[in-house]
Design a protein around this motif. Sequence first.
Motif, short mmCIF file in Angstrom:
data_model
loop_
_atom_site.label_atom_id
_atom_site.label_comp_id
_atom_site.label_asym_id
_atom_site.label_seq_id
_atom_site.Cartn_x
_atom_site.Cartn_y
_atom_site.Cartn_z
N ALA A 25 46.31 61.67 10.70
CA ALA A 25 47.47 60.94 10.17
C ALA A 25 48.77 61.56 10.68
O ALA A 25 48.83 62.75 10.98
CB ALA A 25 47.45 60.95 8.65
N SER A 26 49.81 60.74 10.76
CA SER A 26 51.14 61.22 11.10
C SER A 26 52.00 61.26 9.84
O SER A 26 51.73 60.57 8.85
CB SER A 26 51.81 60.30 12.13
OG SER A 26 51.14 60.35 13.36
N ALA A 27 53.06 62.05 9.91
CA ALA A 27 53.96 62.16 8.76
C ALA A 27 54.71 60.85 8.52
O ALA A 27 55.02 60.50 7.38
CB ALA A 27 54.95 63.29 8.97
N GLU A 28 54.98 60.11 9.61
CA GLU A 28 55.70 58.85 9.50
C GLU A 28 54.82 57.69 9.92
O GLU A 28 53.80 57.88 10.59
CB GLU A 28 56.97 58.89 10.35
CG GLU A 28 57.98 59.94 9.90
CD GLU A 28 59.29 59.83 10.65
OE1 GLU A 28 59.57 58.76 11.22
OE2 GLU A 28 60.04 60.83 10.67
N THR A 29 55.25 56.48 9.52
CA THR A 29 54.49 55.27 9.85
C THR A 29 55.42 54.20 10.40
O THR A 29 56.64 54.31 10.34
CB THR A 29 53.79 54.72 8.60
OG1 THR A 29 54.77 54.33 7.64
CG2 THR A 29 52.83 55.74 8.00
N PHE A 30 54.80 53.16 10.95
CA PHE A 30 55.54 51.95 11.29
C PHE A 30 54.81 50.77 10.68
O PHE A 30 53.61 50.85 10.38
CB PHE A 30 55.72 51.79 12.80
CG PHE A 30 54.43 51.63 13.58
CD1 PHE A 30 53.90 50.36 13.83
CD2 PHE A 30 53.77 52.74 14.09
CE1 PHE A 30 52.73 50.21 14.55
CE2 PHE A 30 52.58 52.60 14.80
CZ PHE A 30 52.07 51.33 15.04
N THR A 31 55.52 49.67 10.47
CA THR A 31 54.98 48.52 9.77
C THR A 31 54.37 47.52 10.74
O THR A 31 55.01 47.13 11.73
CB THR A 31 56.08 47.83 8.94
OG1 THR A 31 56.66 48.79 8.06
CG2 THR A 31 55.51 46.68 8.13
N ASP A 32 53.15 47.11 10.45
CA ASP A 32 52.49 46.08 11.24
C ASP A 32 52.57 44.76 10.49
O ASP A 32 52.20 44.69 9.31
CB ASP A 32 51.04 46.47 11.49
CG ASP A 32 50.34 45.53 12.46
OD1 ASP A 32 51.02 44.95 13.32
OD2 ASP A 32 49.10 45.37 12.36
N VAL A 33 53.05 43.73 11.18
CA VAL A 33 53.30 42.43 10.56
C VAL A 33 52.51 41.34 11.29
O VAL A 33 52.44 41.34 12.52
CB VAL A 33 54.81 42.09 10.59
CG1 VAL A 33 55.07 40.69 10.04
CG2 VAL A 33 55.59 43.13 9.79
N SER A 34 51.93 40.41 10.56
CA SER A 34 51.21 39.29 11.17
C SER A 34 52.20 38.23 11.65
O SER A 34 53.08 37.81 10.90
CB SER A 34 50.25 38.65 10.18
OG SER A 34 49.66 37.49 10.75
N PRO A 35 52.06 37.77 12.91
CA PRO A 35 52.93 36.71 13.39
C PRO A 35 52.62 35.35 12.79
O PRO A 35 53.42 34.42 12.92
CB PRO A 35 52.68 36.72 14.90
CG PRO A 35 51.29 37.23 15.03
CD PRO A 35 51.12 38.23 13.94
N ILE A 36 51.48 35.22 12.13
CA ILE A 36 51.11 33.92 11.59
C ILE A 36 52.07 33.49 10.49
O ILE A 36 52.56 32.36 10.46
CB ILE A 36 49.66 33.94 11.05
CG1 ILE A 36 48.68 34.26 12.18
CG2 ILE A 36 49.31 32.61 10.39
CD1 ILE A 36 47.25 34.44 11.71
N ASP A 37 52.36 34.41 9.57
CA ASP A 37 53.23 34.06 8.44
C ASP A 37 54.25 35.14 8.11
O ASP A 37 54.94 35.07 7.10
CB ASP A 37 52.37 33.77 7.20
CG ASP A 37 51.41 34.92 6.87
OD1 ASP A 37 51.56 36.02 7.46
OD2 ASP A 37 50.52 34.71 6.04
#
Length: 487
Positions: A25-37
């Motif tokens: 794991a990393s200390a920080e994250t990024f957000t993954d978003v679905s292009p469908i909605d």
Amino acid sequence: MTEHTLTVAGVAVDTRHWIGGERVASAETFTDVSPIDGSVLGEISRGTATEADLAVAAAKAAFPAWAATSRAERARILHAVADGVEKRIEDLAIVETTDNGALLRSHRRGVMPRVAHNFRFFADWLLKLDHEDFETRGHTNHVSWDPAGPSVLITPWNAPLMLSTWKVAPALAAGNTVVLKPAEWTPLTVSLLADIAAEAGLPAGVLNIVQGYGSEIGDALTSHPDVRRISFTGSVPTAQRITQSAAANLTPLSLELGGKSPLLVFADADLDLAVDLAVEQYDNAGQVCLAATRILVEETVAEEFTRRFAEKAAAIVQGDPRDEATDIGPNIHERQLEKIDGFVRRAVEAGARAVIGGHRGEGRYYAPTLLTDVAQDSEIVQEEVFGPVLTLQTFTTEDEAVQLANDTRFGLAATLATGDRDRAARVTQRLVAGTVWVNCFFVRDLQAPFGGSRHSGVGREGGTWSFDFYCDLKNTVTAPKGWKDHG
């Protein structure tokens, strides 16, 4: 479920990196978003130079043993990975559709089976990889393919798993270890690949997967002194940065970049076939590097071609990619949608006319668009849009058709529609492109060389060409005398 696991359509996906056979794991994250909605799928570990160093170190440590593994054993493990993919086709298909918006039916029937085929093909090709010995003044020359070392593979978002395994499979078959960095917009299916590879018995450290932004982790990977190969698929500007990073270590590169491919339609062509080929360029919402986005039609049939094209395109169903009836899904990201719309708006302001489309739909959907009255030197003709936007120009002679086709800085592919075999032979010989299709489109065989000319890329992969890139080729010359009999 744990804090590092998200669920996509009932499928559990680990959001951490895969390094040295373990989740990190990393200390920080990024957000993954679905292009469908536009829904948030989850938070993904966001790697930096720290994770890059860990992954390269793991690949370096695992390299000697994997390089020494017999061809037969490497091939067996790659076939086992393919078996694992085939067992999880439905999981992989729904996760990738949710993550990148491409059609679920295509993922089920074509893309994910092709993922398995990538592993099987290169496993089998490895076992027959050979060059016949030859003699020079009585001396024997023997050509061999030696594993090169840790390889960094950077892949795009438009076909995340298929294009990743198109690189991973030959690199592993060659005896290299791998650090794979997927596009940050589509990180999920390669995480599942890590699980599948581990279950198939791939040794720890042979395949490593790190997630994050190119500016934060990509540069650390491509400039790393322990990396011996870099393969990248993506944009020209990113490739230029990678090339600069790799230069200090003279790391060999394979670059598959953008395209602005032409579709040449001659008056002697089967017009229905030509129209079908043209409409097919909207596949995956136009997010295909090989797409023939510049339609060049002989003037005498241009009006009839345009009429038939508009009728055919009107039947395209755009909507939720999980629906079997859908032909075109959404574009990947709001930023990409704005880019597409900007190209079209500027073209219209400059005098282009939209025969169909020319506007955004709801959400992340862009209407299939055909623009006419475009100048050859205009932005819309010269630059890659990477969306469902085609242009149509006319020509009067074969020479003019070829001149228009070749008049961009790209040279990835070209498609030709003609009923004249002699013309097909003449024109294909003159086209600047890595792949030319005649009266067909997107027919791909892994034993064929693949890559682009000009700004569409550097190098070729596929079949033996992949092994030529991922290996250090060695020629051993042996004298006929000087041997002592120890019998």
